[in-house]
Scaffold this active site. Structure first.
Site, short mmCIF file in Angstrom:
data_model
loop_
_atom_site.label_atom_id
_atom_site.label_comp_id
_atom_site.label_asym_id
_atom_site.label_seq_id
_atom_site.Cartn_x
_atom_site.Cartn_y
_atom_site.Cartn_z
N ASP A 13 0.79 -1.36 -0.01
CA ASP A 13 -0.06 0.09 0.10
C ASP A 13 0.95 1.29 -0.17
OD1 ASP A 13 -2.30 -1.64 0.25
OD2 ASP A 13 -1.84 -1.60 2.41
N LYS A 16 2.10 1.92 -5.22
CA LYS A 16 2.96 1.62 -6.39
C LYS A 16 2.17 1.78 -7.68
CE LYS A 16 3.19 -2.34 -4.50
NZ LYS A 16 2.72 -2.07 -3.15
N GLY A 40 -4.09 -4.22 -4.69
CA GLY A 40 -5.08 -3.03 -5.02
C GLY A 40 -4.38 -1.86 -5.52
N HIS A 41 -3.99 -1.64 -6.65
CA HIS A 41 -3.31 -0.36 -7.18
C HIS A 41 -4.14 0.38 -7.66
CE1 HIS A 41 0.62 -3.21 -7.50
NE2 HIS A 41 0.04 -3.34 -6.49
N GLN A 224 2.36 -5.82 -3.18
CA GLN A 224 2.51 -5.99 -1.62
C GLN A 224 3.79 -5.16 -1.44
OE1 GLN A 224 1.65 -9.25 -3.33
NE2 GLN A 224 -0.41 -8.54 -2.97
#
Ligand code: IMP
Length: 425
Positions: A13, A16, A40-41, A224
C-alpha cells in the site's frame, strides 16, 4: 539495460500503482510478477479512480503492452471482470494484455481454504485478504496446481479439477468442518473460461526475452511489499510470494542481468494491514489522523490500515535486500500539518540499541523504536510544481530519509492525482 523494477519497500500500500502509472508512458511493457488479486493498485486521473487487482498499472497507456507473468496467481473470474471494467472505460485490453501460460489459477476451493484456515487459526490469524493466495501457492509448490494452459484443454481440465475439488472437499469438511463445494457446478463454470482466456495466453518469458533482445524497455511491477516477502518478511505474517527484486526474475522468466533500475516505493509514514509486528505503530490521535488524512483503508478489502511513523531500520533492511537504486516517496502531503515528525532510526532490544532489523518474530516483538524528531511542515503541497516549491521542513525530511538510506529520492507524491507528483530533474 532495459528492466526497471518497482517494489513496495514497506508492508504494501505504498502507492506503487501511481508510480507505475507515471513511468508507464516511457515503457514498452509493464509486467506483474507475483501475488494476485490480493493487490489493489489505485490510479486516479481527472475525476476517475480505478483500482487494479491483477492487470498491470500500464493498461491505461495505450502504447504500453501489459504482461501477467508466470509468478502471479490468477483468479480467472476476477481477471475477466477486470478486463470488462477496463474496456467499459474505453481502454482496449485485447491485443495488449499477455498472460503467462504457466501462471497458476486460483479456484473457489483456494478461497474456501483461505477463509477456513484463518478461522481455524483464530487468535493467530494472519489477516489475509481472503483471495485464496496462500492455498494457490501451496498447490503450485506441491506440484498439484492448475495452470492457465490447463484452461485450454477442456477434457483435461475436467479431470484435474474434479480430482482437486474432491481432495479439497475432504480437507474442508474433515479438518475445518466447512461445507463441501459443488464439484459439477465449479467444473461446469470453469471449463467455460477457455475461449475467453485463449486470446491472451502467451509464453510470456519468451515474449519478454524477445523484447529485451530488441532493446525494448520493461517495467516489472511488484505487488504487496518487501516486508511481506515469504522468506524475508515478518513470517508468518507475510504473503505467499516474493514481492522483492529477485521475485521479478523468477516471476517473469528474465535474467537478473537485465535489471538496471530498482525503485523502492516508500510511503512517507508506515502502514500495515492485517496482523503481525509493526514497531512504529501509533495507536493514538496521530495514528488516527494519518489514517483519516491518508484514506488508509484497504483498496481490496476496505479494512482500516494500521498507521505509524516512518521506520528507517525496516527501510534500510528492505533497501539492502532489494538493492534500491532510487526511491519514490509517496503521500508526503498526508504529513502536512503535524507539528513534529518522528523517524525511527534504531531499535532498542533488551536494553541494547541496534540498527539491524531482526527477522525472527520473537526478537522483533521486543523491539522498541528509537526516534529522532524533525520539525513538521504545513500547507497544501499539491500546489508545488517543483521540489524547490516544497516547504523547507518537507525538503529536510526527505533529505534526512535519503541520507540515512543512502539512496536518492527521484519521485515525490504530493497528492492522490496523477499530476500531484514531483520528479527530480
Ligand atoms: P494474503 O496475501 O491475502 O495471503 O495476505 C497475507 C498478508 O499480506 C496479510 O497481512 C494481508 O493483509 C497482506 N497483504 C496482501 N496483499 C496486500 C496488499 O496488496 N497490500 C497490503 N497488504 C497486503
Amino acid at each position: 539495460m532495459p528492466v526497471s523494477v518497482v517494489i513496495g519497500a514497506q508492508w504494501g500500500d505504498e502507492g506503487k500503482g501511481k508510480v507505475v502509472d507515471l513511468l508507464a508512458p516511457s515503457m514498452d511493457i509493464v509486467a506483474r510478477y507475483q501475488g494476485g488479486a490480493n493487490a489493489g493498485h489505485t490510479i486516479k486521473w481527472g475525476d476517475e479512480t480505478f483500482v487494479l487487482h491483477l492487470i498491470p498499472s500500464g493498461i491505461f497507456h495505450e502504447g504500453t503492452a501489459c504482461v501477467i507473468g508466470n509468478g502471479v496467481v490468477i483468479d480467472p473470474k476476477a481477471l475477466m471482470d477486470e478486463i470488462r471494467q477496463i474496456e467499459a472505460l474505453g481502454y482496449p485490453v485485447a491485443g495488449r494484455l499477455k498472460i503467462s501460460h504457466n501462471a497458476h489459477l486460483i479456484m473457489p476451493y483456494h478461497k474456501a481454504l483461505d477463509e477456513a484456515k484463518e478461522r481455524w487459526r483464530d487468535a493467530e490469524a494472519i489477516g489475509t485478504t481472503g483471495r485464496g493466495i496462500g492455498p494457490a501457492y501451496v498447490d503450485k509448490f506441491a506440484r498439484s496446481g492448475i495452470r492457465v494452459v490447463d484452461l485450454l484443454d477442456r477434457d483435461g481440465l475436467r479431470k484435474k479439477l474434479t480430482a482437486a475439488i474432491e481432495e479439497k472437499n475432504d480437507i474442508l469438511s474433515a479438518i475445518y468442518g466447512s461445507e463441501r463445494l459443488d464439484v459439477d457446478a465449479i467444473v461446469d463454470e470453469y471449463v467455460e473460461f477457455d475461449q475467453q482466456i485463449d486470446p491472451y495466453v502467451t509464453d510470456t518469458s519468451a515474449f519478454l526475452n524477445d523484447a529485451l533482445a530488441e532493446g525494448k524497455s520493461i517495467l516489472a511491477e511488484g505487488a504487496q511489499g518487501a516486508l511481506l516477502d515469504v522468506d524475508h518478511g515478518t513470517y508468518p505474517y507475510v504473503t505467499s510470494s516474493h514481492p522483492t527484486s529477485g521475485g521479478a526474475c523468477t516471476g517473469l522468466g528474465i535474467p537478473p542481468t537485465a535489471i538496471d533500475r530498482i525503485i523502492g516505493i516508500v510511503k512517507a509514514y508506515s502502514t500495515r494491514v492485517g496482523n503481525g509486528p509493526f514497531p512504529t505503530e501509533l495507536e493514538d490521535e496521530t495514528g488516527e489522523r494519518l489514517r483519516a488524512e491518508g484514506h488508509e483503508f484497504g483498496a481490496t478489502t476496505g479494512r482500516p490500515r494500521r498507521c505509524g511513523w516512518l521506520d528507517l531500520v525496516a527501510l534500510n533492511y528492505t533497501s539492502r535486500l532489494n538493492g534500491f537504486t532510487e526511491l519514490a516517496v509517496t503521500k508526503l502531503d498526508v504529513m502536512s500539518g503535524l507539528p513534529e515528525l518522528k523517524v525511527c532510526t534504531a531499535y532498542e532490544i533488551d536494553g541494547k540499541t541496534t540498527e539491524r532489523f531482526p527477522t525472527d518474530l520473537r526478537t522483533l516483538d521486543r523491539a522498541r523504536p528509537v526516534y529522532e524528531t524533525l520539525p513538521g511542515f504545513s500547507g497544501d503541497l499539491s500546489e508545488a510544481r517543483d521540489i524547490a516549491d516544497l516547504p523547507d521542513a518537507a525538503r529536510d525530511y526527505l533529505q534526512f530519509v535519503s541520507d540515512r538510506l543512502k539512496v536518492p529520492i527521484t519521485v515525490i507524491g504530493t497528492g492522490p492525482k496523477r499530476e500531484e507528483t514531483l520528479v527530480a530533474s
